[in-house]
Design an enzyme around this catalytic site. Structure first.
Site, PDB file in Angstrom:
ATOM      1  N   PHE A 114      13.933 -31.137  38.838  1.00  0.00           N
ATOM      2  CA  PHE A 114      15.264 -31.059  38.885  1.00  0.00           C
ATOM      3  C   PHE A 114      16.100 -32.340  39.307  1.00  0.00           C
ATOM      4  CE2 PHE A 114      15.564 -26.090  39.734  1.00  0.00           C
ATOM      5  CZ  PHE A 114      15.394 -25.737  38.566  1.00  0.00           C
ATOM      6  N   ASN A 245      10.662 -20.838  29.995  1.00  0.00           N
ATOM      7  CA  ASN A 245      10.498 -22.439  30.352  1.00  0.00           C
ATOM      8  C   ASN A 245       9.022 -22.970  30.298  1.00  0.00           C
ATOM      9  OD1 ASN A 245      11.041 -24.662  32.304  1.00  0.00           O
ATOM     10  ND2 ASN A 245      12.416 -23.590  33.427  1.00  0.00           N
TER      11      ASN A 245
END
Length: 365
Positions: A114, A245
């Site tokens: 992230f 994902n």
């Protein structure tokens, strides 16, 4: 792939993957990608969660992490673009190198973690384009060191509600320790309750249209976990699921020297696993619940496979690494050829055609 990209790819592949990615963002910013011949056809229109998409092909989160080039990406032919994942505070992510191309397998392993510039910068960019056309979703996450991850997601909804065409709650990255724990049990229920309440509260206060809330899940789920998630998203009135994902599995990577690198695997090796999980979710949620299929889409055939496995929309990212910027236009042209051959009036007619066949066969993992 286009001749230009075919000539440029060897040079790009000699660069560190993350640097090459940065150069592609720069190319889009400067308008260097052009002459794409993108087909526009009403047979590709799809309505999902109250949004009318010009075509079912989207750019997955992870490419434009900081919402720098959503409009340029739309010009590649995508029917929608998803930016992020964005966290409340900026964070650097994991140390470099953290992206690894697996060229033989047409896959990528990443352990980015992230990395992004935080909510504020992205919100400013998205506010500046708010009156432009084009469907742009915003994918939100939690900071690695957050003391209250659910609060981070609620903040993401509150910050981007007014700019986003839809919002995605990303609880499936394998690169933030403990994040996938939010996919089950009381944590999942509390998260969904909180983010849907935040979305509903904003819409009520501003008298605006409710933005759809999607949840992005992992491909590394048991059947019991799939049923649990399906029950939770319907009960809490989430608008859709993004399946899936990256995976922690290393199936299909025989002979790849970098297969042992830590991180999530995307691209071609993820196709069978993610498509089976997609079909299993379609059976679990029923025919009326929106699903977006991601993982291994690299051409028309694989995009159609996702739709036949239950997807209303499909997304790709790793496919661009190997197929280049002309890939979306090629996929859309191929979809129209499929419709022509079958005398089919809309791409949505293909949805669910292979769900039963996929689930009747052996589980591929």
């Amino acid at each position: 792939m286009s001749l230009l990209y075919r000539l440029a790819r060897p040079a790009l592949f000699r660069l560190e993957a993350e640097r090459a990615h940065g150069l592609s963002i720069t190319a889009l910013k400067r308008g260097l990608v052009r002459d794409l011949d993108i087909p526009v056809d009403g047979r590709l229109h799809v309505e999902v969660a109250g949004i009318r998409f010009p075509n079912p092909l989207g750019l997955a989160a992870g490419y434009d992490k900081n919402a720098e080039v959503p409009d340029a990406a739309l010009k590649l032919g995508f029917g929608f673009v998803e930016v992020g994942t964005l966290t409340p505070r900026p964070q650097e992510g994991n140390p470099r190198p953290r992206i690894f191309r697996l060229a033989r397998s047409r896959g990528v392993i990443n352990r980015l973690g992230f990395n992004n510039d935080g909510h504020a910068d992205a919100a400013e960019r998205l506010a500046a384009r708010a009156k432009k056309s084009g469907i742009v979703g915003v994918n939100v996450g939690a900071n690695k060191d957050s003391k209250d991850r659910i609060a981070d997601y609620v903040e993401g909804v509150n910050v981007f509600e007014s700019f986003a065409s839809y919002l995605t709650i990303n609880i499936s990255s394998p690169n933030t320790p403990g994040l996938r724990d939010l996919q089950s049990g009381d944590d999942l229920d509390r998260l969904l309750k909180a983010v849907v309440a935040a979305r509903n509260g904003y819409a009520a206060i501003t008298a605006s249209r409710r933005r759809p809330v999607f949840v992005k899940v992992a491909p590394d789920l048991s059947e019991d976990q799939i049923e649990e998630i399906a029950d939770a998203v319907r009960r809490r009135e989430v608008d859709g699921l993004i399946v899936s994902n990256t995976t922690l599995s290393r199936d299909g990577l025989a002979g790849e020297s970098l297969a042992g690198e830590a991180g999530g695997l995307s691209g071609r090796p993820l196709m069978r696993r993610s498509t089976w999980v997609l079909a299993r979710f379609r059976r679990a949620v029923g025919p009326d619940f929106p699903l977006i299929g991601v993982g291994g889409v690299e051409d028309t055939r694989t995009a159609i496979m996702k739709i036949e496995a239950g997807a209303d929309l499909v997304q790709l990212y790793t496919g661009l690494v190997y197929g280049g910027p002309h890939l979306p236009a090629r996929i859309l042209k191929g979809m129209l050829r499929v419709l022509d051959i079958g005398d089919i009036d809309n791409i949505a007619r293909l949805r669910d055609r292979r769900v039963d066949d996929i689930l009747a066969g052996p589980r591929p993992f």
